[in-house]
Design an enzyme around this catalytic site. Structure first.
Site, PDB file in Angstrom:
ATOM      1  N   CYS A 108      -0.349  -2.048  -4.622  1.00  0.00           N
ATOM      2  CA  CYS A 108      -0.285  -3.457  -4.226  1.00  0.00           C
ATOM      3  C   CYS A 108       0.785  -4.189  -5.038  1.00  0.00           C
ATOM      4  O   CYS A 108       0.776  -4.154  -6.271  1.00  0.00           O
ATOM      5  CB  CYS A 108      -1.640  -4.114  -4.432  1.00  0.00           C
ATOM      6  SG  CYS A 108      -1.671  -5.838  -3.890  1.00  0.00           S
ATOM      7  N   LYS A 148      -2.940   5.917  -3.853  1.00  0.00           N
ATOM      8  CA  LYS A 148      -1.778   5.409  -3.120  1.00  0.00           C
ATOM      9  C   LYS A 148      -0.943   4.592  -4.088  1.00  0.00           C
ATOM     10  O   LYS A 148      -1.469   3.785  -4.846  1.00  0.00           O
ATOM     11  CB  LYS A 148      -2.217   4.560  -1.933  1.00  0.00           C
ATOM     12  CG  LYS A 148      -1.075   4.098  -1.029  1.00  0.00           C
ATOM     13  CD  LYS A 148      -1.635   3.450   0.235  1.00  0.00           C
ATOM     14  CE  LYS A 148      -0.504   3.041   1.187  1.00  0.00           C
ATOM     15  NZ  LYS A 148       0.211   1.840   0.710  1.00  0.00           N
ATOM     16  N   ASN A 213       4.335   6.898   3.459  1.00  0.00           N
ATOM     17  CA  ASN A 213       4.038   5.569   3.991  1.00  0.00           C
ATOM     18  C   ASN A 213       5.304   4.728   3.921  1.00  0.00           C
ATOM     19  O   ASN A 213       6.075   4.829   2.974  1.00  0.00           O
ATOM     20  CB  ASN A 213       2.908   4.940   3.161  1.00  0.00           C
ATOM     21  CG  ASN A 213       2.598   3.503   3.521  1.00  0.00           C
ATOM     22  OD1 ASN A 213       2.529   2.639   2.659  1.00  0.00           O
ATOM     23  ND2 ASN A 213       2.410   3.216   4.795  1.00  0.00           N
ATOM     24  N   GLY A 237       0.510   1.378   8.101  1.00  0.00           N
ATOM     25  CA  GLY A 237       0.060   0.041   7.753  1.00  0.00           C
ATOM     26  C   GLY A 237       0.511  -0.995   8.764  1.00  0.00           C
ATOM     27  O   GLY A 237      -0.079  -1.150   9.831  1.00  0.00           O
TER      28      GLY A 237
END
Length: 383
Positions: A108, A148, A213, A237
């Site tokens: 994040c 992640k 990703n 995402g």
């Protein structure tokens, strides 16, 4: 192309596709839609759950860890900065049978997270990362733990290769890499070459899966990422925002069916999906109005590319009941075909930040984490 199923501990995921945890998005209603379009195939992860809030049984957090009866495996993403709190949260999940899989958030990039030393800032502190992973893996017992992450804080402070090595050493079951730094936020282009380098690095040490990703806007993008990077699976995402049917496309693509089998819904089908999404949110929140209000953020994503008009989009974005939403959608030309030229491609946030907000002195030493204290833990989950 032929791909192998993704193995996450005892769980076989086929096709090797994972819904990325997204704050305020990947709650139970949205996961339901994605699973329905995929025929139940893939892995669908909850939005971010903060370990402190879970341990303290925060009311909102306990709602966020709710899974439908037919949702298997149940996958929770945890965020934490303090190893002991992370360990307590993981043991709580195991003891109370709250999930079947735990993913740890080290990716994040938002300031409220990085200023505490969490998310994409945390892997810079190698010893802290190791301590968190060790507590999580030990506490999880039979449950698989994955992680992640991003490439690092910025181009001068890359951490992903060291983090991958530490993950292998501490018994993590799989690692996923978003090919951007925290400084890039969601801007620029994802670095798929970094995913290849991580795969090579981890592959030299272990056979655990490496997932990629970043910039997967279509099923063909997912196939291309696997082909070009050698990764074992993909994490999707922003590409599915307003497009839960993308997971049906991904199933088709990995099953070897061509683009002719991909969903190209008319506006009528999109409108029906919008209403169902809002209805599911209302049922989950036990309040129709709150569900419609929560849905507002999705309006622009669902209607992207269609001839809807700015006034109508604004009206839909302030609707407060299902009947009002339905009446507004009924005013549209619902026979409009899928606007491939306007609806396919990037969606969601695309801006970079360039500056990452970090705790004072964070970059002074990549190993000393004395500046991290238990009060760095966030007390709320989700968006």
């Amino acid at each position: 192309m032929t791909t192998q199923p993704l193995q996450i501990g005892p769980h076989t995921v086929s096709p090797p596709v994972v819904l990325a945890p997204m704050a305020g998005i990947t709650n139970a209603p949205f996961r339901t839609l994605c699973r329905e379009f995929s025929g139940g195939r893939g892995l669908f992860v909850s939005e971010m759950i903060t370990t402190r809030a879970l341990v303290e049984r925060n009311e909102k957090t306990m709602r966020l860890v709710h899974f439908d009866a037919d949702e298997r495996p149940r996958s929770i993403q945890l965020y934490g900065v303090d190893p002991m709190t992370v360990g307590k949260a993981v043991r709580m999940i195991v003891e109370e049978d709250l999930a079947d899989h735990i993913d740890l958030n080290f990716g994040c990039p938002v300031p409220k997270v990085t200023r505490k030393g969490g998310g994409s800032a945390l892997p810079y502190k190698r010893n802290l990362l190791r301590a968190i992973l060790r507590e999580a893996v030990t506490g999880a017992g039979h449950l698989p733990v994955t992680m992640k992450m991003r490439k690092g804080i910025d181009d001068d402070h890359l951490t992903y290769l060291d983090a991958g090595r530490i993950a292998v050493e501490e018994g993590v079951t799989a690692v996923a890499l978003h090919g951007r730094t925290a400084a890039q936020h969601y801007g620029g282009t994802a670095d798929w070459d970094a995913i290849s380098r991580l795969k090579d690095t981890v592959g030299a040490l272990s056979d655990i899966p490496v997932l990629g990703n970043g910039d997967i806007w279509s099923a063909d993008d997912a196939l291309r990422m696997v082909r070009e990077t050698g990764c074992d699976g993909v994490v999707v995402g922003r590409g599915c925002l307003g497009r839960p049917w993308l997971f049906g496309d991904l199933v088709a693509a990995f099953d070897g069916r061509g683009a002719e089998s991909y969903a190209r819904p008319t506006l009528r089908v999109v409108a029906d999906t919008m209403l169902r999404h809002a209805r599911l949110l209302g049922e989950w929140l036990e309040d129709e109005s709150r569900g419609v209000i929560d849905f507002r953020k999705h309006v622009a994503w669902y209607t992207k590319g269609f001839s809807v008009g700015s006034d109508m989009r604004r009206s839909l974005a302030v609707a407060s009941s299902l009947s009002e939403m339905g009446d507004l959608l009924g005013e549209l030309d619902l026979d409009q075909p899928w606007p491939a030229a306007g609806a396919d491609g990037p969606r969601g946030r695309t801006a970079g930040r360039n500056r990452v907000v970090l705790p004072d002195g964070w970059l002074d030493d990549p190993y000393d984490a004395a500046c991290v204290t238990p009060d760095a833990e966030l007390d709320t989950s989700g968006g």
